[in-house]
Design an enzyme around this catalytic site. Sequence first.
Site, PDB file in Angstrom:
ATOM      1  N   GLU A 341       6.760  -9.366  -1.679  1.00 49.42           N
ATOM      2  CA  GLU A 341       8.042  -9.374  -2.372  1.00 49.42           C
ATOM      3  C   GLU A 341       7.891  -9.976  -3.763  1.00 49.42           C
ATOM      4  OE1 GLU A 341      12.055  -9.630  -0.238  1.00 49.42           O
ATOM      5  OE2 GLU A 341      11.849 -11.643  -1.093  1.00 49.42           O
ATOM      6  N   HIS A 372      -9.920  -7.769  19.216  1.00 50.75           N
ATOM      7  CA  HIS A 372      -9.828  -6.733  20.244  1.00 50.75           C
ATOM      8  C   HIS A 372      -8.797  -5.676  19.870  1.00 50.75           C
ATOM      9  CE1 HIS A 372     -12.430  -8.971  23.028  1.00 50.75           C
ATOM     10  NE2 HIS A 372     -11.890 -10.034  22.452  1.00 50.75           N
ATOM     11  N   LYS A 501      19.943  -1.562   0.540  1.00 49.99           N
ATOM     12  CA  LYS A 501      21.194  -2.225   0.930  1.00 49.99           C
ATOM     13  C   LYS A 501      22.404  -1.402   0.494  1.00 49.99           C
ATOM     14  CE  LYS A 501      19.689  -7.064   0.334  1.00 49.99           C
ATOM     15  NZ  LYS A 501      20.004  -8.276  -0.460  1.00 49.99           N
TER      16      LYS A 501
END
Length: 533
Positions: A341, A372, A501
């Site tokens: 960000e 793994h 948004k």
Amino acid sequence: MKQIWQALKAHQQAVEHRPILDLFADPRRAESFSTRLDDMLFDWSKTNIDHTARDLLIDLAGAAGVSQKRDAMFAGRKINETEGRAVLHTALRNMDRPVLVEGQDVAAGLRETHARMQAFAHDLREGLFTGQGGRITDVVNIGIGGSDLGPAMACLALAPYADGPRCHFVSNVDGAHIHDTLKDLDPATTLVIVASKTFTTIETMTNAETARRWMEGRVANPAAQFAAVSTAADRTAAFGIDASRVFGFEDWVGGRYSMWGPIGLSLMIAIGPEDFDAFLSGGAAMDRHFREAPFAENLPVLLALVGIWHNQICGHATRAVLPYDQRLARLPAYLQQLEMESNGKRVAMDGHELALHSGPIVWGEPGTNGQHAFYQLIHQGTRVVPCEFLVARDGHEPDLAHQHLLLVSNCLAQSEALLRGRSLDEARAILAKKGVTGTELERQARHRVFPGNRPSTTLAYPKLTPAMLGRIIALYEHRVFVEGVILGINSYDQWGVELGKELAIALQPMLEGRAGTEGKDGSTRQLIDFLGR
């Protein structure tokens, strides 16, 4: 700066195929390319950075004006130019010295807020502040982004020091998140902290309203068991939260840098004011080091320069953060926001498009789990992924010291394996010892070759204490700053989160069938038809 960038790229191309292992022909390689701060060791010797590259990178930091911009930040100048703000999250951990904002010393206000936090946390932990059903047993922090990732990461990281109420974190607007968090809690003994600077963040306020409805009918006065971290006193009052339980912070503290202050209230409640202050002290120690150490010995600067070398010079697009500490499981997610960000920008401070790539993709998981899962690609894939290991010498479970030793040995083994690899001849020898011969040996051997020459760094420290976590987080904060300065970008705005948004607000009535979908592309219209009510 252009000439330095060109010299760095030319040098990188000249040494691109040189095995990193060859650099260890110098018996002082590890010592020369490691840096210490007290009991913290940053080893960056397993990279292809040599003396020439190091000198050029340090010259780059100097030419970019890192020193001057660092001093401007600490002096309270408005280095967040696109929003016209100072950047002073460091003041939250350095309250014993003057903090100037537009010529005014704001340190007294910071100390007052901190003292209020301490008093509230103390009273809650000691049972002096209670719920309507007795002593507070659980604290639910409702926030998102910087109001969630930092304290959630730190509460898990410092679990051995958590002797207060249980802390829970709700961020996602997905109702499943708050439902699953609240379902086993007692409303009468739960405190809800709503963390939103403006008290308008849609996800946070939606969850806050849900939490209030959850309390209604179970306690006489739901608002009495809410606290807020916000600067919007009118909105917190309208919600019913008493001013004594509202803790504000200034606009010169960015969300993703805010857990040092009121956003860290849940952490202070969990571990107590004394350990929270130790966390602040660790961050302050890194601040002093960042301000005072020469670039060649400066941990944040060197960590940033390694990042610049790998991303902008070598072209490695991602960065794997690999903490060998299960309690740092949320550190990669926290650093994703902190780094991506902050430095995930496309234009420079002057508004022109960047000539270079901006920040890398940051990801990771704690060891040994990642071994793994995705380490296969790191070891044998066709893309180089620089790795950043973090490991403590000691754990918090003395009766399980043998397991911690196994953890440490795995961490060191992975960094060595990335460096050395395994040649075709070595793979053949291993198979021959197992009795494999002929064409089958040749076929299988190629699958067992590790190219090696994969760069990594290791940050080692004695133990993950509150002070050490503070140092680590401040180290990464300043690394982001240095990389941003070198790239010429503003690391402290986040316009990239806004468009989605705005579109979400417009899409909601379409999904509810209250508005038409004119102007939307065919794909979005199809998805609205499929998912709408």
